[in-house]
Design an enzyme around this catalytic site. Structure first.
Site, PDB file in Angstrom:
ATOM      1  N   PRO A  10       0.898  -1.378  -0.013  1.00  0.00           N
ATOM      2  CA  PRO A  10       0.048  -0.049  -0.058  1.00  0.00           C
ATOM      3  C   PRO A  10       0.904   1.336  -0.131  1.00  0.00           C
ATOM      4  O   PRO A  10       1.956   1.345   0.856  1.00  0.00           O
ATOM      5  CB  PRO A  10      -0.716  -0.079   1.292  1.00  0.00           C
ATOM      6  CG  PRO A  10      -0.116  -1.078   2.111  1.00  0.00           C
ATOM      7  CD  PRO A  10       0.468  -2.060   1.281  1.00  0.00           C
ATOM      8  N   ARG A  18       4.909  11.315  -2.459  1.00  0.00           N
ATOM      9  CA  ARG A  18       4.596  10.915  -0.959  1.00  0.00           C
ATOM     10  C   ARG A  18       5.969  10.891  -0.018  1.00  0.00           C
ATOM     11  O   ARG A  18       6.790  10.245  -0.298  1.00  0.00           O
ATOM     12  CB  ARG A  18       3.848   9.577  -0.677  1.00  0.00           C
ATOM     13  CG  ARG A  18       3.634   9.210   0.649  1.00  0.00           C
ATOM     14  CD  ARG A  18       3.122   7.555   0.767  1.00  0.00           C
ATOM     15  NE  ARG A  18       2.894   7.274   1.928  1.00  0.00           N
ATOM     16  CZ  ARG A  18       3.574   6.216   2.627  1.00  0.00           C
ATOM     17  NH1 ARG A  18       4.198   5.324   1.708  1.00  0.00           N
ATOM     18  NH2 ARG A  18       3.365   5.717   3.808  1.00  0.00           N
ATOM     19  N   ASN A  74       8.028  -5.609  -0.625  1.00  0.00           N
ATOM     20  CA  ASN A  74       8.016  -4.272   0.065  1.00  0.00           C
ATOM     21  C   ASN A  74       6.503  -4.260   0.460  1.00  0.00           C
ATOM     22  O   ASN A  74       5.498  -3.765  -0.175  1.00  0.00           O
ATOM     23  CB  ASN A  74       8.464  -3.428  -0.740  1.00  0.00           C
ATOM     24  CG  ASN A  74       8.482  -2.029   0.317  1.00  0.00           C
ATOM     25  OD1 ASN A  74       7.880  -1.844   1.258  1.00  0.00           O
ATOM     26  ND2 ASN A  74       9.159  -0.982  -0.250  1.00  0.00           N
ATOM     27  N   SER A 102      12.888   2.883   3.546  1.00  0.00           N
ATOM     28  CA  SER A 102      13.409   3.515   4.824  1.00  0.00           C
ATOM     29  C   SER A 102      14.002   2.487   5.906  1.00  0.00           C
ATOM     30  O   SER A 102      13.600   1.261   5.743  1.00  0.00           O
ATOM     31  CB  SER A 102      12.186   4.499   5.511  1.00  0.00           C
ATOM     32  OG  SER A 102      11.232   3.867   5.985  1.00  0.00           O
ATOM     33  N   ARG A 107      12.592   4.635  12.854  1.00  0.00           N
ATOM     34  CA  ARG A 107      11.166   5.104  12.725  1.00  0.00           C
ATOM     35  C   ARG A 107      10.431   4.954  13.879  1.00  0.00           C
ATOM     36  O   ARG A 107      10.734   4.385  15.158  1.00  0.00           O
ATOM     37  CB  ARG A 107      10.576   4.957  11.525  1.00  0.00           C
ATOM     38  CG  ARG A 107      11.455   5.334  10.327  1.00  0.00           C
ATOM     39  CD  ARG A 107      10.875   5.203   8.852  1.00  0.00           C
ATOM     40  NE  ARG A 107       9.646   6.060   8.830  1.00  0.00           N
ATOM     41  CZ  ARG A 107       8.564   5.760   7.931  1.00  0.00           C
ATOM     42  NH1 ARG A 107       8.873   4.812   7.027  1.00  0.00           N
ATOM     43  NH2 ARG A 107       7.465   6.337   7.962  1.00  0.00           N
TER      44      ARG A 107
END
Length: 145
Positions: A10, A18, A74, A102, A107
């Site tokens: 997604p 983005r 991914n 990333s 994160r």
């Protein structure tokens, strides 16, 4: 010729638009073109696809059983939520590499957990689009061993 399925989950259809500070400026079409060049150099065949729908990704994994020699996935945010994708990978019995543009470990905390990693032979993250080349090289080497 060895066949490798590269699946993208997604929001990856919005690459280049983005959050470029997180995901870079390369589009998914540019990444696909790069993958096709790498595949040619490695003498492997690839199928490259993207879907925002979990069931479509699962169907693609099921269809790859007996057709593809390996899977590069991914899964985007589904990495952290989808037991169903993990089960599909385990059921298809395909060597799988989990891939992220990333560094998910640098994160938010919820991104540190991966259901896909439990079913993968390895994880590549944090190298941007170059991660796809790394994954193709790693998969080709794994399949040749």
């Amino acid at each position: 010729m060895t066949h490798i399925l590269i699946l993208n989950g997604p929001n990856l259809n919005l690459l280049g638009q983005r959050q470029p500070d997180t995901y870079g400026t390369a589009t998914l079409a540019e990444i696909e073109a790069q993958c096709r060049q790498t595949a040619t150099a490695l003498q492997v065949e690839i199928d490259f696809a993207q879907s925002n729908h979990e069931g479509v990704l699962i169907d693609r994994i099921h269809a790859a059983r007996g057709v593809s020699a390996g899977l590069i996935l991914n899964a985007g945010a589904y990495t952290h939520t989808s037991i169903a994708l993990m089960d599909a990978i385990l059921s298809a019995e395909l060597p799988t590499i989990e891939l992220h543009l990333s560094n998910i470990h640098a994160r938010e905390g919820f991104r540190h957990r991966s259901y896909i990693a439990r079913a993968a032979i390895g994880v590549i993250c944090g190298f941007g689009p170059a991660g796809y080349d790394l994954a193709l090289h790693a998969m080709a080497r794994h399949l040749a061993a």
